[in-house]
Design a protein around this motif. Structure first.
Motif, PDB file in Angstrom:
ATOM      1  N   ARG A 183       0.803  -1.226   0.000  1.00  0.00           N
ATOM      2  CA  ARG A 183       0.000   0.000   0.000  1.00  0.00           C
ATOM      3  C   ARG A 183       0.840   1.283   0.000  1.00  0.00           C
ATOM      4  O   ARG A 183       0.558   2.221  -0.764  1.00  0.00           O
ATOM      5  N   PRO A 184       1.907   1.366   0.808  1.00  0.00           N
ATOM      6  CA  PRO A 184       2.705   2.617   0.797  1.00  0.00           C
ATOM      7  C   PRO A 184       3.280   2.936  -0.584  1.00  0.00           C
ATOM      8  O   PRO A 184       3.376   4.111  -0.950  1.00  0.00           O
ATOM      9  N   PHE A 185       3.620   1.914  -1.361  1.00  0.00           N
ATOM     10  CA  PHE A 185       4.165   2.152  -2.702  1.00  0.00           C
ATOM     11  C   PHE A 185       3.066   2.685  -3.626  1.00  0.00           C
ATOM     12  O   PHE A 185       3.306   3.583  -4.442  1.00  0.00           O
ATOM     13  N   PHE A 186       1.872   2.126  -3.491  1.00  0.00           N
ATOM     14  CA  PHE A 186       0.748   2.593  -4.324  1.00  0.00           C
ATOM     15  C   PHE A 186       0.422   4.050  -3.971  1.00  0.00           C
ATOM     16  O   PHE A 186       0.150   4.865  -4.850  1.00  0.00           O
ATOM     17  N   ARG A 187       0.454   4.354  -2.668  1.00  0.00           N
ATOM     18  CA  ARG A 187       0.190   5.743  -2.241  1.00  0.00           C
ATOM     19  C   ARG A 187       1.244   6.693  -2.785  1.00  0.00           C
ATOM     20  O   ARG A 187       0.937   7.796  -3.232  1.00  0.00           O
ATOM     21  N   GLN A 188       2.497   6.236  -2.728  1.00  0.00           N
ATOM     22  CA  GLN A 188       3.582   7.094  -3.236  1.00  0.00           C
ATOM     23  C   GLN A 188       3.415   7.374  -4.721  1.00  0.00           C
ATOM     24  O   GLN A 188       3.717   8.472  -5.186  1.00  0.00           O
ATOM     25  N   LEU A 189       2.952   6.381  -5.472  1.00  0.00           N
ATOM     26  CA  LEU A 189       2.778   6.607  -6.906  1.00  0.00           C
ATOM     27  C   LEU A 189       1.667   7.641  -7.132  1.00  0.00           C
ATOM     28  O   LEU A 189       1.791   8.536  -7.963  1.00  0.00           O
ATOM     29  N   ARG A 190       0.584   7.502  -6.348  1.00  0.00           N
ATOM     30  CA  ARG A 190      -0.522   8.470  -6.457  1.00  0.00           C
ATOM     31  C   ARG A 190      -0.051   9.870  -6.057  1.00  0.00           C
ATOM     32  O   ARG A 190      -0.395  10.864  -6.694  1.00  0.00           O
ATOM     33  N   ASP A 191       0.763   9.943  -5.000  1.00  0.00           N
ATOM     34  CA  ASP A 191       1.292  11.246  -4.561  1.00  0.00           C
ATOM     35  C   ASP A 191       2.180  11.859  -5.642  1.00  0.00           C
ATOM     36  O   ASP A 191       2.153  13.066  -5.873  1.00  0.00           O
TER      37      ASP A 191
END
Ligand SMILES: *Cc1c(COP(=O)(O)O)cnc(C)c1O
Length: 240
Positions: A183-191
């Motif tokens: 999840r943190p990687f997916f959030r970082q991509l969205r950010d």
């Protein structure tokens, strides 16, 4: 379970995750990753309505395209079954020319030179492939992908493309057993997408977020994935 049953189950997972996140399931495109599986598996999935397929090796993909279309010359990623091919593995410069002609989407753009090589090749082959910039968020030396700090320059150059079009971002997180760990990687991509938009990159170049695989597609959809790349859950365990 058959390929068509597996596909139905994956589509249901996508729909459930999308609805839970208040999203329209139609906004998530499923790319069926057929690497290591024979073209018969592609035919089965296509018969069940699957349109987008992913391969991580150029040569293997070309073999399947040729078998499927019976046309060794190839087209612009389209075949008799209406299949659209996505390249999801590393692209070497010496294969840029052929890849630009035959993949509808290249998800593994990770450096300026390959962006420009693919665009030149697209002009030459009169193709208009979609491109995603692959980002290495884990900072793993063994993984491909552009460092986040290198991404703005790639998007700057992308504005000058003639034939190919950058339409978003892709991430392949490190292999983790727990889907939540991705999840943190997916959030970082969205950010990262939000930061690029804030810096003036047009929305048309940031339309897609390709993230999520068999194990963690539900998490990815809840974090805003517009493309999920799913192999094992559709075709079974790979033995190669
Ligand atoms: C193989 C692969 C996938 C699919 O992985 P599964 O776990 O089988 O769903 C997705 N993305 C990339 C880049 C891959 O190489």
């Amino acid at each position: 379970m058959s390929v068509s049953e597996n596909l139905a189950a994956v589509r249901e997972r996508i729909a459930r995750a999308a609805r839970a996140a208040g999203r329209d399931p139609a906004d998530v495109r499923l790319v069926a990753v057929s690497k290591t599986f024979p073209v018969a598996a592609v035919r089965q999935a296509a018969a069940a309505g699957q349109v987008d397929f992913g391969e991580n090796r150029v040569q293997e993909a070309f073999g399947k395209m040729d078998e499927l279309s019976g046309d060794a010359g190839g087209g612009a990623g389209a075949t008799d079954l209406g299949v659209r091919w996505h390249l999801i593995g590393h692209l070497q410069s010496n294969k840029a020319r052929k890849a630009a002609a035959r993949f509808a989407c290249i998800q593994s753009i990770d450096r300026l030179e390959i962006l420009e090589a693919v665009d030149r090749a697209s002009v030459a082959s009169q193709s208009r492939p979609e491109l995603l910039v692959q980002v290495d968020l884990a900072g793993e030396v063994t993984k491909f992908g552009a460092k986040p700090s290198a991404v703005p320059a790639i998007f700057d150059a992308a504005r000058r493309l003639v034939a190919a079009r950058v339409v978003g971002l892709m991430v392949l997180p490190p292999f983790l057993d727990d889907p939540e760990a991705a999840r943190p990687f997916f959030r970082q991509l969205r950010d990262l997408r939000r930061e690029l938009a804030a810096s003036g990159v047009p929305d048309s170049m940031l339309r897609e977020l390709s993230m999520g695989m068999s194990r963690d597609l539900d998490v990815a959809v809840s974090e805003g994935a517009t493309i999920v790349r799913v192999g094992t859950a559709i075709f079974g365990t790979r033995h190669v």
